[in-house]
Design an enzyme around this catalytic site. Structure first.
Site, PDB file in Angstrom:
ATOM      1  N   GLN A 109       0.846  -1.193   0.000  1.00 38.80           N
ATOM      2  CA  GLN A 109       0.000   0.000   0.000  1.00 38.80           C
ATOM      3  C   GLN A 109       0.885   1.248   0.000  1.00 38.80           C
ATOM      4  O   GLN A 109       0.398   2.362  -0.025  1.00 38.80           O
ATOM      5  CB  GLN A 109      -0.868   0.029   1.251  1.00 38.80           C
ATOM      6  CG  GLN A 109      -1.803  -1.144   1.368  1.00 38.80           C
ATOM      7  CD  GLN A 109      -2.367  -1.232   2.777  1.00 38.80           C
ATOM      8  OE1 GLN A 109      -3.347  -0.589   3.098  1.00 38.80           O
ATOM      9  NE2 GLN A 109      -1.735  -2.025   3.624  1.00 38.80           N
ATOM     10  N   HIS A 127      -1.424   1.428  -4.265  1.00 37.90           N
ATOM     11  CA  HIS A 127      -1.732   2.864  -4.139  1.00 37.90           C
ATOM     12  C   HIS A 127      -0.818   3.727  -5.001  1.00 37.90           C
ATOM     13  O   HIS A 127      -0.726   4.926  -4.782  1.00 37.90           O
ATOM     14  CB  HIS A 127      -1.649   3.302  -2.670  1.00 37.90           C
ATOM     15  CG  HIS A 127      -2.720   2.682  -1.825  1.00 37.90           C
ATOM     16  ND1 HIS A 127      -2.734   2.747  -0.453  1.00 37.90           N
ATOM     17  CD2 HIS A 127      -3.833   1.981  -2.169  1.00 37.90           C
ATOM     18  CE1 HIS A 127      -3.804   2.112   0.013  1.00 37.90           C
ATOM     19  NE2 HIS A 127      -4.476   1.636  -1.010  1.00 37.90           N
ATOM     20  N   CYS A 179      -1.454  12.304 -25.854  1.00 38.57           N
ATOM     21  CA  CYS A 179      -2.905  12.209 -26.038  1.00 38.57           C
ATOM     22  C   CYS A 179      -3.606  13.492 -25.573  1.00 38.57           C
ATOM     23  O   CYS A 179      -4.831  13.528 -25.513  1.00 38.57           O
ATOM     24  CB  CYS A 179      -3.471  10.989 -25.318  1.00 38.57           C
ATOM     25  SG  CYS A 179      -3.661  11.198 -23.563  1.00 38.57           S
ATOM     26  N   SER A 218      -2.275  -1.442   9.405  1.00 35.45           N
ATOM     27  CA  SER A 218      -3.449  -1.571  10.284  1.00 35.45           C
ATOM     28  C   SER A 218      -4.608  -2.158   9.486  1.00 35.45           C
ATOM     29  O   SER A 218      -5.619  -2.544  10.059  1.00 35.45           O
ATOM     30  CB  SER A 218      -3.849  -0.201  10.824  1.00 35.45           C
ATOM     31  OG  SER A 218      -4.261   0.626   9.753  1.00 35.45           O
ATOM     32  N   ALA A 260       9.302  -4.732  12.326  1.00 39.17           N
ATOM     33  CA  ALA A 260       9.295  -5.499  11.070  1.00 39.17           C
ATOM     34  C   ALA A 260      10.711  -5.882  10.658  1.00 39.17           C
ATOM     35  O   ALA A 260      10.942  -7.002  10.183  1.00 39.17           O
ATOM     36  CB  ALA A 260       8.621  -4.680   9.974  1.00 39.17           C
TER      37      ALA A 260
HETATM   38  P1  NAD Z   1      -1.276   2.607   9.019  1.00 36.43           P
HETATM   39  O1  NAD Z   1      -0.620   3.909   9.313  1.00 36.43           O
HETATM   40  O2  NAD Z   1      -2.756   2.534   9.087  1.00 36.43           O
HETATM   41  O3  NAD Z   1      -0.698   1.462   9.951  1.00 36.43           O
HETATM   42  C1  NAD Z   1       0.684   1.320  10.143  1.00 36.43           C
HETATM   43  C2  NAD Z   1       0.871   0.083  10.980  1.00 36.43           C
HETATM   44  O4  NAD Z   1       2.254  -0.162  11.080  1.00 36.43           O
HETATM   45  C3  NAD Z   1       0.320   0.214  12.390  1.00 36.43           C
HETATM   46  O5  NAD Z   1      -0.525  -0.893  12.631  1.00 36.43           O
HETATM   47  C4  NAD Z   1       1.566   0.200  13.280  1.00 36.43           C
HETATM   48  O6  NAD Z   1       1.333  -0.469  14.507  1.00 36.43           O
HETATM   49  C5  NAD Z   1       2.555  -0.550  12.414  1.00 36.43           C
HETATM   50  N1  NAD Z   1       3.971  -0.234  12.622  1.00 36.43           N
HETATM   51  C6  NAD Z   1       4.541   0.971  12.856  1.00 36.43           C
HETATM   52  N2  NAD Z   1       5.877   0.865  12.933  1.00 36.43           N
HETATM   53  C7  NAD Z   1       6.164  -0.451  12.757  1.00 36.43           C
HETATM   54  C8  NAD Z   1       7.369  -1.200  12.740  1.00 36.43           C
HETATM   55  N3  NAD Z   1       8.573  -0.637  12.904  1.00 36.43           N
HETATM   56  N4  NAD Z   1       7.294  -2.546  12.520  1.00 36.43           N
HETATM   57  C9  NAD Z   1       6.088  -3.160  12.355  1.00 36.43           C
HETATM   58  N5  NAD Z   1       4.919  -2.492  12.370  1.00 36.43           N
HETATM   59  C10 NAD Z   1       4.951  -1.154  12.567  1.00 36.43           C
HETATM   60  O7  NAD Z   1      -0.712   2.190   7.589  1.00 36.43           O
HETATM   61  P2  NAD Z   1      -1.401   1.479   6.390  1.00 36.43           P
HETATM   62  O8  NAD Z   1      -2.181   0.313   6.877  1.00 36.43           O
HETATM   63  O9  NAD Z   1      -0.332   1.262   5.375  1.00 36.43           O
HETATM   64  O10 NAD Z   1      -2.434   2.558   5.823  1.00 36.43           O
HETATM   65  C11 NAD Z   1      -2.087   3.913   5.671  1.00 36.43           C
HETATM   66  C12 NAD Z   1      -2.218   4.452   4.254  1.00 36.43           C
HETATM   67  O11 NAD Z   1      -1.296   5.543   4.080  1.00 36.43           O
HETATM   68  C13 NAD Z   1      -1.849   3.444   3.200  1.00 36.43           C
HETATM   69  O12 NAD Z   1      -2.815   3.556   2.228  1.00 36.43           O
HETATM   70  C14 NAD Z   1      -0.513   3.899   2.630  1.00 36.43           C
HETATM   71  O13 NAD Z   1      -0.592   3.952   1.212  1.00 36.43           O
HETATM   72  C15 NAD Z   1      -0.341   5.320   3.051  1.00 36.43           C
HETATM   73  N6  NAD Z   1       1.012   5.609   3.588  1.00 36.43           N
HETATM   74  C16 NAD Z   1       2.123   5.230   2.884  1.00 36.43           C
HETATM   75  C17 NAD Z   1       3.392   5.489   3.387  1.00 36.43           C
HETATM   76  C18 NAD Z   1       4.604   5.068   2.611  1.00 36.43           C
HETATM   77  O14 NAD Z   1       4.546   4.926   1.392  1.00 36.43           O
HETATM   78  N7  NAD Z   1       5.733   4.820   3.293  1.00 36.43           N
HETATM   79  C19 NAD Z   1       3.538   6.142   4.611  1.00 36.43           C
HETATM   80  C20 NAD Z   1       2.390   6.529   5.286  1.00 36.43           C
HETATM   81  C21 NAD Z   1       1.134   6.248   4.770  1.00 36.43           C
END
Ligand code: NAD
Length: 272
Positions: A109, A127, A179, A218, A260
């Site tokens: 994502q 995304h 286009c 999440s 992670a």
């Molecule tokens: P989220 O923010 O809803 O959830 C992040 C999850 O990661 C949480 O459950 C948290 O507990 C966990 N987390 C945080 N640090 C961690 C670690 N070091 N190790 C393991 N787990 C850890 O994120 P989501 O579910 O990806 O949804 C958010 C939306 O925002 C997505 O659609 C995404 O595209 C976008 N987003 C992308 C980025 C990116 O590209 N890096 C950053 C922020 C948000």
């Protein structure tokens, strides 16, 4: 050092990490250790910018018309956060599992391009990718190098506040396609559909995997939240890797709580 992975999961993985058996769904948490905060987390983008404006196409278009200076500030902050980030051991571990033939697909994502930078090839970007632009008409895509993004950001910084200057820079970096429509950043904004091709590739991978790792997400956002359930219906074991439990955790067969990068590095060490 004590293992972060419960003994019964180590045992299960040791016997089941076979060729092509694994796929994964990753979210913002996997990139947190690369210095990109989760958007809703502490220091995240939505602390400073209201997603009701900045995450919706109409909100961004209104800013472009009425307050290009605010739009420029947002773009500068957004790309400054992404520009510096490098793949961390979690991205690298997944790329290694792919190279070994164990990991089939990385369904992400995230829009930060870090899986590809780590060396993963079969990355399904649900995304989009912040380093790519797309023509909304014919779907042609162009990847931007880091240098081009650096140039984009530094030009915006120079033209700070100048409406004409900012509009000119945006037109240069988002040119018209053959286009005739204008390119836009290849990110799925709030309220937009996920790319059909990526979704269908994701479902294919989920249908055939035996183990699905859900890493740093999440899974609060639909339809991504449906993906692990689909894998489960098709016989996969869903293993969540997250620094904390969340509403989705109860749907998983196993949970490994912790960072992670530490957990995935440990999983790599289990390969025979
Ligand atoms: P989220 O923010 O809803 O959830 C992040 C999850 O990661 C949480 O459950 C948290 O507990 C966990 N987390 C945080 N640090 C961690 C670690 N070091 N190790 C393991 N787990 C850890 O994120 P989501 O579910 O990806 O949804 C958010 C939306 O925002 C997505 O659609 C995404 O595209 C976008 N987003 C992308 C980025 C990116 O590209 N890096 C950053 C922020 C948000």
């Amino acid at each position: 050092m004590p293992s972060l992975i419960p003994y019964e999961i180590i045992n299960y993985l040791e016997n089941n990490l076979t060729q092509g058996s694994v796929s994964c769904v990753t979210g913002a948490g996997i990139s947190a250790e690369s210095g990109i905060p989760t958007f809703r987390g502490k220091g995240g983008l939505w602390e400073k910018y209201d997603p009701e404006t900045y995450a919706y196409p109409q909100g961004l278009l209104n800013l472009l018309r009425k307050r290009p200076d605010k739009l420029a500030n947002f773009i500068i902050d957004f790309y400054s956060m992404l520009q510096e980030a490098k793949p961390n051991p979690a991205h690298i571990a997944l790329a290694h599992l792919e190279k070994k033939g164990i990991l089939d697909a990385t369904i992400t994502q995230n829009i930060d391009n870090l899986h590809k930078l780590a060396g993963s090839n079969n990355v399904i970007e649900l995304h989009g990718n912040a380093f790519r632009i797309i023509c909304p008409g014919c779907g042609n895509k162009i990847m931007f190098s880091k240098e081009r993004i650096n140039e984009f950001v530094s030009l915006l910084k120079d033209k700070h506040g100048s409406r004409i200057g900012i509009t000119k820079i945006l037109s240069r970096f988002f040119p018209r396609c053959n286009c005739s429509l204008r390119y836009r950043v290849d990110i799925v904004l709030f309220g937009e559909m996920l790319p059909e091709n990526e979704l269908s590739l994701a479902y294919k991978a989920l249908k055939k995997c035996k183990i699905l790792l859900v890493i740093g997400s999440s899974l609060a956002v639909y339809p991504a939240s449906m993906l692990p359930l689909f894998a489960k219906e098709n016989g996969a074991r869903v293993i969540e890797i997250n620094s904390q439990m969340n509403d989705f955790s109860q749907n998983c067969d196993h949970r490994i709580i912790g960072s992670a990068s530490k957990i995935l590095t440990e999983i790599v060490s289990l390969i025979r």
